[in-house]
Scaffold this active site. Structure first.
Site, PDB file in Angstrom:
ATOM      1  N   ASP A  56      -6.365   5.886   1.828  1.00  0.00           N
ATOM      2  CA  ASP A  56      -6.519   4.449   1.664  1.00  0.00           C
ATOM      3  C   ASP A  56      -7.964   4.028   1.956  1.00  0.00           C
ATOM      4  OD1 ASP A  56      -4.370   1.924   1.825  1.00  0.00           O
ATOM      5  OD2 ASP A  56      -6.334   1.514   2.688  1.00  0.00           O
TER       6      ASP A  56
ATOM      7  N   HIS B  36       0.818  -1.206   0.000  1.00  0.00           N
ATOM      8  CA  HIS B  36       0.000   0.000   0.000  1.00  0.00           C
ATOM      9  C   HIS B  36       0.851   1.255   0.000  1.00  0.00           C
ATOM     10  CE1 HIS B  36      -4.283  -1.255   1.125  1.00  0.00           C
ATOM     11  NE2 HIS B  36      -3.659  -2.260   0.565  1.00  0.00           N
TER      12      HIS B  36
END
Ligand code: UDP
Length: 466
Positions: free
Chosen positions: A127, A28
């Site tokens: 995110d 990520h």
């Protein structure tokens, strides 16, 4: 564009360390660093603050962040300390997943942190795992908030549907507008609604509609039906606009390493690169079988080994693990390393012909940029669904009978056969090259990803001016 007077203040808020499932960590962080670098580029002239969420679990993440910040002095870091992880969870021991949960639970504190930044923010890129905590308050504060998806569009269509479907073990999942996802390709934790993996995804996807848009690190040519089904509202009617902006552009890092100087001495298009990402470990028995497979394949190879989930804990000695005889046998044609390598630089090297990968989505996107054929060996999380995408797009081959990671011991002879197939198939080489050409096209002047990215920049500018 450069002459526009407005410079939107953008915060890029990674979940670090993080992830959508048992395949976490740097997976990520990297897309967020790339996005920050792209937004801060002179042509886009955004003022960028990078939210660095502490603590970091792996050395790789800490190193990536400091390398990034030193090569991007114009991006301001802003540290945010997350709540500590829950001490125990009956369903998982995965340190990344527990940490991810902790960061997700810290979202309300992050909103406070973001609202105190100066000058005030116009746009946030965050995110998915922060969506339930930040999407509504940021919308109320009048900040444009884009949710960034770090997996395939196909896996995203599955997770976005979680609040509306029930997944039963072994049964395929029907999502409108998308080819059914076979039961055995759905990550097993998703069959348990109480598993932290499923819980985090489900709750956060409930708040997607509050985002201004969703950014996908994928491109139209690579996942045409799924992207179009997501954009047209077939998958879900209330999703915000979907912007495919992949493959996200890489940023410059330090060059030069042992693996690269070794590659410099190999013939053109002759080497298979073997790596399973930043945080996937294999059992010692499986590592030995893979070694045998590489040896039997008779191919040249560059192999990155990991024996633990968190890199700091990896103390295994390669020679003890694989034995002196192995190193004797492969010394003319193989290099085995147990360290962080610059994967992008390796994939860009002219000696590389194929890539044996777990199908972490960043690795897949990096392979599309170079048109490198893949041998998919998905092990957990989104990786089987990603492997379906790889196979369908003509980027790689996949041996389904190998199962999930650790489900069975895949023998060296099986591995050798598939490596040879990937490395010698002219048809695969051609179709992978076509994918590479289309990945480049997506970022040409009228390319699909370029257009999506420009729309986001224009929206941010207009918003700043209003
Ligand atoms: N990576 C790297 N060197 C390594 C291991 C990984 O540069 O030794 C990078 C790789 O290029 C990719 C990322 O780390 O950008 C891994 O992300 P991916 O989604 O492929 O897999 P994950 O690590 O999340 O399982």
């Amino acid at each position: 564009m450069d002459s526009l007077p407005t410079h939107p203040h953008v915060a890029v808020s990674d979940l670090d360390p993080d992830n959508i499932g048992p395949s976490a960590g740097i997976g990520h962080l990297t897309p967020f660093l790339r996005l920050a670098s792209m937004l801060a580029a002179p042509s886009n002239c955004c003022r960028v603050t990078m939210i660095i969420i502490r603590p970091t679990l792996s050395s790789a993440e800490a190193n990536q962040i400091s390398t990034f910040l030193s090569s991007h002095p114009h991006i301001s870091p802003s540290e945010f300390h997350a709540l500590p992880p829950e001490p125990s969870d009956p369903n998982t021991q995965d340190p990344f997943l527990l940490q991810y949960d902790a960061v997700s639970r810290s979202a309300h504190l992050l909103v406070h942190h973001l609202s105190n930044l100066s000058p005030p923010l116009s746009v946030v890129f965050s995110d998915l795992m922060l969506a339930s905590g930040i999407n509504t308050p940021l919308a109320d504060l009048g900040v444009l908030n884009y949710t960034v998806i770090t997996t395939s569009a196909r896996f995203f269509s599955l997770i976005a549907s979680l609040p509306h479907i029930r997944i039963t073990k072994g049964e395929s999942v029907a999502i409108p507008g998308v080819d059914p996802i076979q039961g055995e390709h759905v990550p097993p934790p998703m069959c348990n609604p109480d598993h932290v993996f499923t819980r985090i995804l489900e709750i956060n996807c409930r708040y997607l509609h509050k985002a201004k848009g969703v950014l996908l690190n994928s491109f139209d040519f690579f996942e045409p039906e799924t992207i179009s089904a997501l954009q047209s509202g077939k998958v879900l009617p209330n999703l915000p606009p979907i912007f495919p902006v992949g493959p996200l552009t890489s940023f410059e890092t330090k060059k030069g390493s042992t693996s690269i100087s070794w590659l410099d001495n190999q013939p053109l298009s002759s080497v298979v690169f073997v790596s399973f990402g930043s945080r996937t470990s294999m059992s010692k028995d499986q590592i030995r079988e893979l070694g045998e497979g590489l040896e039997r394949s008779r191919m040249r190879f560059l192999w990155v080994i990991k024996t633990t989930v968190v890199d700091k804990e990896d103390k295994e000695e390669l020679r003890e693990l694989l034995g002196e005889t192995f190193f004797e046998k492969i010394k003319e044609r193989g290099l085995v390393v147990k360290q962080w390598v610059n994967q992008e630089e390796i994939l860009a090297h002219s000696a590389i012909r194929g890539f044996l990968t777990h199908c972490g989505w960043n690795s897949v996107m990096e392979a599309t940029q170079r048109g490198i054929p893949l041998l998919a060996w998905p092990l957990h999380g989104d990786q089987k669904v990603n492997a379906e995408v790889v196979e369908k797009a003509g980027l790689g081959v996949w041996e389904r009978s190998w199962g999930w990671g650790g489900e069975r011991l895949v023998k060296g002879e099986e591995i050798a056969v598939k490596i040879q197939e990937m490395m010698t198939s002219g048809k695969l080489m051609d179709s992978a090259r076509r994918v590479g050409e289309q990945a480049s096209k997506a970022w040409e002047i009228h390319g699909s990803s370029k257009k999506s990215f420009k729309t986001i920049i224009d929206m941010s500018r207009r918003y700043q001016e209003s």
